[in-house]
Design a protein around this motif. Structure first.
Motif, short mmCIF file in Angstrom:
data_model
loop_
_atom_site.label_atom_id
_atom_site.label_comp_id
_atom_site.label_asym_id
_atom_site.label_seq_id
_atom_site.Cartn_x
_atom_site.Cartn_y
_atom_site.Cartn_z
N ASP A 49 -18.30 93.01 -123.68
CA ASP A 49 -19.72 93.35 -123.60
C ASP A 49 -19.86 94.87 -123.69
N CYS A 50 -20.34 95.36 -124.83
CA CYS A 50 -20.49 96.79 -125.06
C CYS A 50 -21.92 97.18 -124.69
N TYR A 51 -22.07 97.99 -123.65
CA TYR A 51 -23.38 98.28 -123.10
C TYR A 51 -23.53 99.77 -122.84
N ALA A 52 -24.73 100.18 -122.42
CA ALA A 52 -24.97 101.53 -121.93
C ALA A 52 -25.91 101.42 -120.73
N PRO A 53 -25.78 102.30 -119.75
CA PRO A 53 -26.59 102.20 -118.54
C PRO A 53 -28.10 102.26 -118.80
N TRP A 54 -28.50 102.95 -119.88
CA TRP A 54 -29.93 103.10 -120.18
C TRP A 54 -30.49 101.95 -121.01
N CYS A 55 -29.65 101.05 -121.47
CA CYS A 55 -30.05 99.98 -122.40
C CYS A 55 -30.64 98.79 -121.64
N GLN A 56 -31.95 98.59 -121.77
CA GLN A 56 -32.61 97.49 -121.05
C GLN A 56 -32.14 96.11 -121.52
N PRO A 57 -32.01 95.85 -122.83
CA PRO A 57 -31.49 94.54 -123.26
C PRO A 57 -30.09 94.27 -122.72
N CYS A 58 -29.30 95.35 -122.56
CA CYS A 58 -27.95 95.19 -122.00
C CYS A 58 -28.03 94.68 -120.56
N ALA A 79 -15.10 91.51 -120.20
CA ALA A 79 -14.75 92.93 -120.13
C ALA A 79 -15.99 93.75 -120.44
N LEU A 80 -16.33 94.70 -119.58
CA LEU A 80 -17.52 95.53 -119.72
C LEU A 80 -17.13 96.91 -120.24
N LEU A 81 -17.70 97.31 -121.37
CA LEU A 81 -17.39 98.60 -121.97
C LEU A 81 -18.63 99.49 -121.93
N ASP A 82 -18.57 100.56 -121.13
CA ASP A 82 -19.65 101.54 -121.06
C ASP A 82 -19.50 102.47 -122.27
N THR A 83 -20.36 102.30 -123.26
CA THR A 83 -20.23 103.04 -124.51
C THR A 83 -20.51 104.53 -124.35
N ASP A 84 -21.30 104.90 -123.35
CA ASP A 84 -21.55 106.32 -123.10
C ASP A 84 -20.30 106.99 -122.54
N ARG A 85 -19.65 106.33 -121.61
CA ARG A 85 -18.48 106.91 -120.97
C ARG A 85 -17.23 106.83 -121.86
N GLU A 86 -17.16 105.79 -122.68
CA GLU A 86 -15.98 105.59 -123.54
C GLU A 86 -16.35 105.83 -125.00
N ALA A 87 -16.75 107.06 -125.31
CA ALA A 87 -17.25 107.39 -126.64
C ALA A 87 -16.19 107.20 -127.73
N SER A 92 -14.22 103.90 -132.32
CA SER A 92 -13.15 103.12 -132.95
C SER A 92 -13.60 101.69 -133.23
N LEU A 93 -14.43 101.15 -132.35
CA LEU A 93 -14.94 99.78 -132.53
C LEU A 93 -16.11 99.72 -133.51
N GLN A 94 -16.55 100.90 -133.97
CA GLN A 94 -17.63 100.99 -134.95
C GLN A 94 -18.91 100.31 -134.44
N ILE A 95 -19.24 100.57 -133.19
CA ILE A 95 -20.44 100.00 -132.59
C ILE A 95 -21.64 100.86 -132.96
N LYS A 96 -22.63 100.25 -133.59
CA LYS A 96 -23.81 100.97 -134.06
C LYS A 96 -25.06 100.64 -133.26
N SER A 97 -25.10 99.44 -132.67
CA SER A 97 -26.29 99.01 -131.92
C SER A 97 -25.87 98.39 -130.60
N LEU A 98 -26.80 98.42 -129.64
CA LEU A 98 -26.55 97.85 -128.32
C LEU A 98 -27.62 96.83 -127.96
N PRO A 99 -27.20 95.80 -127.23
CA PRO A 99 -25.81 95.47 -126.88
C PRO A 99 -25.06 94.87 -128.07
N THR A 100 -23.76 95.11 -128.10
CA THR A 100 -22.87 94.44 -129.05
C THR A 100 -21.83 93.67 -128.25
#
Length: 345
Positions: A49-58, A79-87, A92-100
């Motif tokens: 689960d690729c998320y960000a703390p500010w992402c409401q849909p996440c 597994a929870l991946l904080d995309t802000d903290r783990e830039a 590397s995972l080529q994440i463009k949108s959240l949540p992915t």
């Protein structure tokens, strides 16, 4: 079509602070340093689960994923991946949108989706991964009980070095047995303590595996607590009826003693290093004081994985800095900056 995550996603090991604590053994935060072991090498399917703390849909999606994963009883983990903290890992995972969200099986992406989804969609997504988990089971016989199948899988995880995954499976199964046992009691004894009940033997074996998970994590206190539980007087008849189990518990005890001795020796060495640094700093030579601070900084880096020793080293360095503040303010300021860089990099 599945595609391989590959080694390009495994970035250099860096230490990041964990933003959120896991709510159960089957839900955990993943970082660049733990990604390969926890996700790519996981013996059970992983929902990433690729998320960000500010992402409401996440924020709306993660609880749905957690609920669906919990329903699999350890066959799938989250597994929870904080995309802000783990830039770096996010790039590397080529994440463009959240949540992915990725469904990872055997180090390969078997399924994925982007954006918020309904509870039904999420349940179906996780169910497909659970089927993949079931299809890859197990070393246990086809007619084995749930607990034996879980233990077989947990032992596979331990052999591969994934003690966290193994512990999550064991914990979930033990809680299931415990819940069933407490709702049905015989002669005033829980089925988990009645040597005539198969659940009692299975529960004891689950605890033995959990003890080995604690040893693999070098958590001596947890392993000791499990050993005490196994040797509860109410379980003595269970151990006496199963000599293999009794032998396994004895071996667990010996392994705990060995790890305890190792930890004591390492702690003794560490205390000696601290003493040597204090002695070096106590001289009137400014070069020795500077050398003591430098060596203490190096020691702090070496013990960064050990919270208690890290705090002892940090406290000693701060005492050194305070001691030179009046006579060498420039050196003290430089030392504080270096300390900050080590603690917060």
């Amino acid at each position: 079509t599945s595609y391989c995550l590959g080694h390009r996603f495994v970035v250099n090991c860096e230490r990041f602070l964990v933003r959120r604590q896991s709510t159960s053994g089957n839900v955990f935060e993943v970082t660049s340093s733990s990604f390969e072991q926890s996700v790519l090498k996981s013996a059970v399917p992983v929902v990433l689960d690729c998320y960000a703390p500010w992402c409401q849909p996440c924020k709306q999606l993660t609880p749905l994923l957690s609920e669906a994963v919990a329903s699999t009883k350890g066959r799938v983990v989250l597994a929870l991946l904080d995309t802000d903290r783990e830039a770096a890992l996010t790039d590397s995972l080529q994440i463009k949108s959240l949540p992915t969200v990725f469904g990872v099986v055997g180090g390969r992406v078997a399924d994925h989706f982007v954006g918020g989804q309904t509870k039904e969609f999420v349940a179906q997504f996780v169910a497909r991964l659970a089927k993949a988990s079931k299809a890859s089971e197990l070393d246990a016989p086809a007619d084995a009980s749930s607990a034996k199948r879980i233990m077989a899988k947990a032992n596979q995880l331990l052999k591969s070095g994934d003690h966290k995954g193994a512990n999550a499976l064991i914990q979930a199964e033990y809680e299931r047995l415990e819940s069933e046992a407490t709702s049905t009691k015989r002669r005033g004894l829980s089925k988990l303590f009645d040597e005539k009940q198969p659940e009692a033997n299975e529960a004891a074996w689950l605890l033995e595996v959990k003890g080995r998970c604690a040893l693999a994590a070098e958590d001596v206190d947890a392993a000791k607590a499990i050993l005490i539980t196994l040797r509860d007087s109410k379980r003595s008849a269970i151990l006496d009826r199963d000599l293999d189990l009794k032998s396994a518990v004895a071996n667990l005890d010996l392994a705990i003693q060995e790890l305890t001795t190792k930890a004591q020796d390492e702690n003794s060495d560490f205390e000696q290093e601290l003493s040597n640094l204090r002695t070096l700093f106590a001289t009137n030579d400014s070069l020795d004081k500077s050398a003591a601070i430098d060596e203490a900084m190096d020691l702090l880096v070496q013990v960064s994985d050990h919270p208690e020793r890290k705090e002892q080293a940090r406290t000693l360095i701060l005492a050194f800095i305070d001691a030179i503040q009046a006579t060498d303010p420039a050196d003290a300021t430089a030392a504080r900056k270096r300390l900050a860089n080590i603690l917060f990099r």
